[in-house]
Write an enzyme that holds these catalytic residues in place. Structure first.
Site: not given
Ligand code: HSE
Length: 438
Positions: A33, A45, A130, A132, A185, A188, A203, A305
């Protein structure tokens, strides 16, 4: 130079990894940088959650607005619309550049955020929103800025790709494959946003906006999820040498008079096993871009991830920080083209139609006639006997699989309705679009 003050909003799996990497790579990041990046606080939170050894608990605060006021660069990883939207607007108007991974917010309020960034003379980056870790927004926005993108086909949701891949490789039902994804995992407890295609649609809106220099809102995206995909559909795809994928499809359309438009849709589709997207397995993501000059490009990697997504966040952070050091600004929103959004009925696609029919003279001709009457052309037909006629007078039955040539969605839909109304058609067993070829 003075260090740049970085505020992190949200400390879930991605935020934790961003905090860790900012500390672990502080020296190298400062070199890249031109000045150190100082993490001045992490807004959460509740203070008492266990965040592991990667997070310096002295940085935690529940007062996100106050933290934003003190920052030069704000990383928003809270997700959802509020309070993320207000915090980002506050940051941009107070002169801080913002890095976010918030696809829902971008797909619903992108123009408002860009305008605030312009007014504040700062930047907005969202590579992590978009696919990851996959660098895809920057290539579309910058590397391909001299080209014309024709089509973007993306597997941008890892959960649904995992589910469809398990259905393909093990013959599992949709419900069983979702249960496996939840156990690992990937999905959800409430998988609605993924399996109903909402995540992919947000996306798709972002990809289409950048690819076609046109504002595309999440509501502009035609969306169908994978909840109705059956093991039979997946087996039918196999039988024609294809696989089922949930695709985000962003296309530049050209009408008969030469006028251009954009269609953006998310739905399950069969793609040929030889298409590069067919090899995208498990929870991986990939985006296939077709550009006029560059030809076909494929971007592949991990779409979710903590650590992979943190890579995209930190890439954006370094860009925003470098520009701040050099006093320059990267590209803002580009929507000069404002191409009209074409309705789904005008989209050109192909259908795979699986029918259960009576097995007697004239049936194939009747089906072919109904299809021809809608101006649809048949590419292949495959017939298989299911039951022979019995001595008790029960008629024979056959399965008939028709793959059409390309036609408008409206014509194909009307064809399926007509077929369903024929008395020789016992059932329309499955209908799925076929994509991935011209
Ligand atoms: N829930 C999304 C997926 C990851 O399964 O690709 C986050 O956008």
């Amino acid at each position: 130079m003075e260090p740049l003050k970085v505020a992190l909003l949200g400390c879930g799996s991605v935020g934790t990894q961003v905090a860790r990497l900012l500390t672990a790579h502080a020296g190298e990041l400062a070199q890249r940088v031109g000045t150190p990046l100082e993490l001045i606080g992490i807004a959460v939170r509740t203070l008492d959650a266990d965040r592991g050894p990667d997070v310096d608990t002295r940085l935690l605060t529940t007062d996100a607005p106050e933290l934003v006021k003190r920052a030069d660069l704000v990383i928003e990883l809270i997700g959802g619309i509020e309070p993320a939207r207000t915090l980002i607007l506050d940051a941009l108007s107070s002169g801080a550049s913002v890095v976010t991974g918030n696809k829902a917010l971008l797909a619903e309020h992108g123009p408002e955020l860009y305008e605030a960034a312009d007014r504040g003379g700062v930047e907005l980056y969202y590579e992590a929103a978009v696919a990851g870790a996959i660098p895809i927004l920057r290539p579309i926005r910058e590397s391909l800025a001299g080209d014309r993108i024709r089509r973007v086909l993306g597997i941008v949701n890892g959960t649904t790709n995992y589910v469809l891949d398990k259905m393909d490789t093990t013959g599992a039902s949709f419900q069983d494959a979702v249960a496996q994804a939840q156990a690992l995992g990937y999905a959800e407890a409430d998988p609605t946003a993924d399996v109903e295609g909402y995540d992919a649609a947000a996306k798709a809106a972002i990809l289409a906006s950048l690819a076609f220099h046109t504002r595309v809102h999440a509501d502009d995206v035609h969306r169908e999820g994978i909840t109705t995909v059956t093991a039979g559909d997946v087996a039918s795809a196999k039988a024609i040498g294809a696989v089922v994928k949930l695709l985000a499809i962003c296309e530049r359309t050209v009408a008969a008079d030469g006028s251009e438009g954009v269609s953006v849709r998310v739905h399950p589709a069969m793609i040929p096993a030889g298409h590069p997207l067919a090899s995208v397995r498990e929870a991986f993501n990939a985006v296939f871009v077709e550009a006029e000059a560059a030809g076909e490009l494929m971007f592949y990697g991990r779409g979710a991830g903590g650590t992979p997504t943190a890579s995209a966040v930190l890439g954006d952070l370094v860009s925003a920080a470098r520009n701040r050091v050099s006093g320059s600004r990267g590209p803002g929103e580009s929507y000069y083209a404002q191409l009209p959004l074409r309705p789904m009925g005008e989209v050109i696609t192909r259908y795979h139609i699986s029918l259960a029919v009576a097995d007697r003279p004239g049936v194939l001709a009747t089906v072919a006639k109904a299809i021809a009457e809608h101006g649809v052309s048949i590419e292949t037909v495959r017939q298989q006997q299911i039951f022979e006629p019995t001595d008790e007078g029960q008629g024979g039955r056959a399965s008939l699989v028709v793959v059409t040539h390309a036609a408008t969605e409206a014509a194909l839909k009307a064809t399926v309705s007509a077929l369903a109304g024929l008395d020789i058609v016992t059932a329309v067993v499955g209908v799925m679009r076929v994509e991935g070829e011209d």
